[in-house]
Scaffold this active site. Sequence first.
Site, PDB file in Angstrom:
ATOM      1  CG  HIS A   1      17.612  21.281   5.603  1.00  0.00           C
ATOM      2  ND1 HIS A   1      17.236  22.320   6.408  1.00  0.00           N
ATOM      3  CD2 HIS A   1      16.489  20.901   4.955  1.00  0.00           C
ATOM      4  CE1 HIS A   1      15.944  22.574   6.258  1.00  0.00           C
ATOM      5  NE2 HIS A   1      15.462  21.712   5.396  1.00  0.00           N
TER       6      HIS A   1
ATOM      7  CE  LYS B   1      12.356  14.185  -6.247  1.00  0.00           C
ATOM      8  NZ  LYS B   1      10.957  14.527  -6.033  1.00  0.00           N
TER       9      LYS B   1
ATOM     10  CE  LYS C   1      11.682   5.328   0.294  1.00  0.00           C
ATOM     11  NZ  LYS C   1      10.268   5.463  -0.113  1.00  0.00           N
TER      12      LYS C   1
ATOM     13  CE  LYS D   1       5.700  10.559   1.319  1.00  0.00           C
ATOM     14  NZ  LYS D   1       6.407   9.577   0.494  1.00  0.00           N
TER      15      LYS D   1
HETATM   16  P1  NAD Z   1      -2.052   4.980  -5.086  1.00  0.00           P
HETATM   17  O1  NAD Z   1      -3.019   5.957  -4.545  1.00  0.00           O
HETATM   18  O2  NAD Z   1      -1.731   5.020  -6.541  1.00  0.00           O
HETATM   19  O3  NAD Z   1      -2.539   3.492  -4.786  1.00  0.00           O
HETATM   20  C1  NAD Z   1      -2.921   3.003  -3.551  1.00  0.00           C
HETATM   21  C2  NAD Z   1      -3.897   1.870  -3.816  1.00  0.00           C
HETATM   22  O4  NAD Z   1      -4.177   1.191  -2.600  1.00  0.00           O
HETATM   23  C3  NAD Z   1      -5.232   2.375  -4.366  1.00  0.00           C
HETATM   24  O5  NAD Z   1      -5.587   1.610  -5.500  1.00  0.00           O
HETATM   25  C4  NAD Z   1      -6.195   2.150  -3.205  1.00  0.00           C
HETATM   26  O6  NAD Z   1      -7.513   1.895  -3.611  1.00  0.00           O
HETATM   27  C5  NAD Z   1      -5.558   0.930  -2.546  1.00  0.00           C
HETATM   28  N1  NAD Z   1      -5.967   0.711  -1.167  1.00  0.00           N
HETATM   29  C6  NAD Z   1      -6.365   1.599  -0.222  1.00  0.00           C
HETATM   30  N2  NAD Z   1      -6.647   0.979   0.935  1.00  0.00           N
HETATM   31  C7  NAD Z   1      -6.438  -0.341   0.726  1.00  0.00           C
HETATM   32  C8  NAD Z   1      -6.548  -1.495   1.520  1.00  0.00           C
HETATM   33  N3  NAD Z   1      -6.934  -1.420   2.782  1.00  0.00           N
HETATM   34  N4  NAD Z   1      -6.261  -2.689   0.963  1.00  0.00           N
HETATM   35  C9  NAD Z   1      -5.862  -2.777  -0.316  1.00  0.00           C
HETATM   36  N5  NAD Z   1      -5.723  -1.717  -1.132  1.00  0.00           N
HETATM   37  C10 NAD Z   1      -6.006  -0.512  -0.618  1.00  0.00           C
HETATM   38  O7  NAD Z   1      -0.747   5.129  -4.178  1.00  0.00           O
HETATM   39  P2  NAD Z   1       0.729   4.635  -4.510  1.00  0.00           P
HETATM   40  O8  NAD Z   1       1.465   5.755  -5.119  1.00  0.00           O
HETATM   41  O9  NAD Z   1       0.672   3.316  -5.209  1.00  0.00           O
HETATM   42  O10 NAD Z   1       1.326   4.454  -3.036  1.00  0.00           O
HETATM   43  C11 NAD Z   1       1.118   3.264  -2.285  1.00  0.00           C
HETATM   44  C12 NAD Z   1       2.168   3.171  -1.196  1.00  0.00           C
HETATM   45  O11 NAD Z   1       3.463   3.187  -1.784  1.00  0.00           O
HETATM   46  C13 NAD Z   1       2.159   4.308  -0.174  1.00  0.00           C
HETATM   47  O12 NAD Z   1       2.553   3.789   1.063  1.00  0.00           O
HETATM   48  C14 NAD Z   1       3.236   5.239  -0.702  1.00  0.00           C
HETATM   49  O13 NAD Z   1       3.777   6.036   0.329  1.00  0.00           O
HETATM   50  C15 NAD Z   1       4.227   4.236  -1.228  1.00  0.00           C
HETATM   51  N6  NAD Z   1       5.148   4.770  -2.232  1.00  0.00           N
HETATM   52  C16 NAD Z   1       4.709   5.312  -3.409  1.00  0.00           C
HETATM   53  C17 NAD Z   1       5.623   5.761  -4.348  1.00  0.00           C
HETATM   54  C18 NAD Z   1       5.209   6.273  -5.706  1.00  0.00           C
HETATM   55  O14 NAD Z   1       6.098   6.538  -6.529  1.00  0.00           O
HETATM   56  N7  NAD Z   1       3.938   6.382  -6.023  1.00  0.00           N
HETATM   57  C19 NAD Z   1       6.989   5.694  -4.058  1.00  0.00           C
HETATM   58  C20 NAD Z   1       7.406   5.136  -2.857  1.00  0.00           C
HETATM   59  C21 NAD Z   1       6.474   4.672  -1.963  1.00  0.00           C
END
Ligand code: NAD
Length: 472
Positions: free
Chosen positions: A65, A71, A95, A107
């Site tokens: 906080h 966020k 971050k 989160k």
């Molecule tokens: P998402 O659900 O859009 O995509 C995840 C993808 O990974 C899916 O297509 C899924 O099928 C695939 N997947 C699952 N298991 C897998 C495996 N064993 N091998 C290969 N592919 C696999 O999720 P996202 O938003 O792209 O998030 C992915 C990562 O990025 C997470 O760790 C998330 O915390 C991080 N992240 C996301 C954002 C965001 O803006 N979306 C921001 C920061 C960090």
Amino acid sequence: MGNANHLSFFQGVERNFDKASKYTRFEPGILQQIKVCNSVYSMKFPVRIGDKIEVIEAYRVQHSHHKLPCKGGIRYSMDVNQDEVMALAALMTYKCAIVNVPFGGAKGGIKINPKNYSVFELEKITRRYASELVKKNFIGPGIDVPAPDYGTGGREMSWIVDTYASLKPGEVDALGCVTGKPVTQGGVRGRTEATGLGVFYGVREVCNTADDMKRLGMSMGIEGKKVIVQGLGNVGFHAAKFFYDNGAIIVGLAEYEGGIYNEKGLDVYKVVEHRKTTGSILNFPDATNMPTSGATLEQECDILIPAALESVITAENAPRIKAKIIGEGANGPLTPDADEILNAKGVIVVPDMYLNAGGVTVSYFEWLKNLSHVRFGRMDKRFSENQNNHILKTVEELTGKKVTDIERKQLLHGPDEVDLVYSGLEDTMIGSYHEIREALLSLDNTVDMRTAAFTVAINKVGVSYEELGIFP
Ligand code: NAD
């Protein structure tokens, strides 16, 4: 999720924090206050699914906080548990500090496999989760602002903002209670691709930094670099797309069903089309199938982007990774042991808390747009175009030369919302990379980039606590 030393994900984040905090000047009390999670909300609520009542397990953790609002994304996955949400919330604090986004970290997570529910059921679960957050004052434009994460997207954010707005009638800034909304629901152009684009900008900056490339024995620039991306979701797909569009060679792609590899390169758009029509990335023309997603990570490449899940590179498979640069698109894809092994091998590991901060950076822009109630570029686009026109006319009159129609269009163009968002993101990713490098240099390169990034974050959060005056 555990690793060789049986550390939980949150303990792994704490271990990294402790490693870095040695290089900062703060007293133990402040360091402890930065490290702990300020509020942890664990909830269980009932939702009728078909003819049964299902008890849903969900969380929202506000790690810090020191700046408000908090966020952080909301994920839908069967792996969701309190430890994981706490770890991800803590990473959000660091971050935000690294990319100078004035928020505390948070989160959320719901322990479901979204594939097991209809859209109607997912909407019921999401709306109920949102109303639980409202009930406990865990959401609001000045309190805590969720965003999409693994398994969620614009659709879920629309349900959340609608639930929030209907429970808070007349709240003028209600749109700012969540980011990652579709543009029609108060979102900002460029948010969808922001994390993947940020991953690209960050890795491109490494490749444009002469010292780094010299150390790795690589040529400068992104063009021609061989890249493997794991995960073709929001982060992975967009990262792969921007690497591909900018001349990198995508040699490998992995999804949960397995991977594909072609050293001559894969057309990212065609792979996505192929997956849409066949339901799998496997059997893509001219590519070799990889039996598992994990096996794809071990193939020959320059740059590896794990962009799916955490803990995919462990002490077990780290020695077989061939990439010289690992860009952590996902949160926590390397266990602390894997991190040590790869750093010892001389690999540049670009840490998640910097590299995937594009999403939160553009979320910040979206929140600013929601609070200001005006689209970026609305006030100045036409003004810039008119001014450019005057300058161009004057130059043409003075030189007696005319530019071509295409050149004219490019020179006159005033910034649209998406141009400003991309530009703000690019500037943030470049600036923050060099802040981390400066920290590295100030420690004589004796630590890895994650530790340097942590020191940057701890210094900013620590100063913020000191200035709050709560530790007189
Ligand atoms: P998402 O659900 O859009 O995509 C995840 C993808 O990974 C899916 O297509 C899924 O099928 C695939 N997947 C699952 N298991 C897998 C495996 N064993 N091998 C290969 N592919 C696999 O999720 P996202 O938003 O792209 O998030 C992915 C990562 O990025 C997470 O760790 C998330 O915390 C991080 N992240 C996301 C954002 C965001 O803006 N979306 C921001 C920061 C960090």
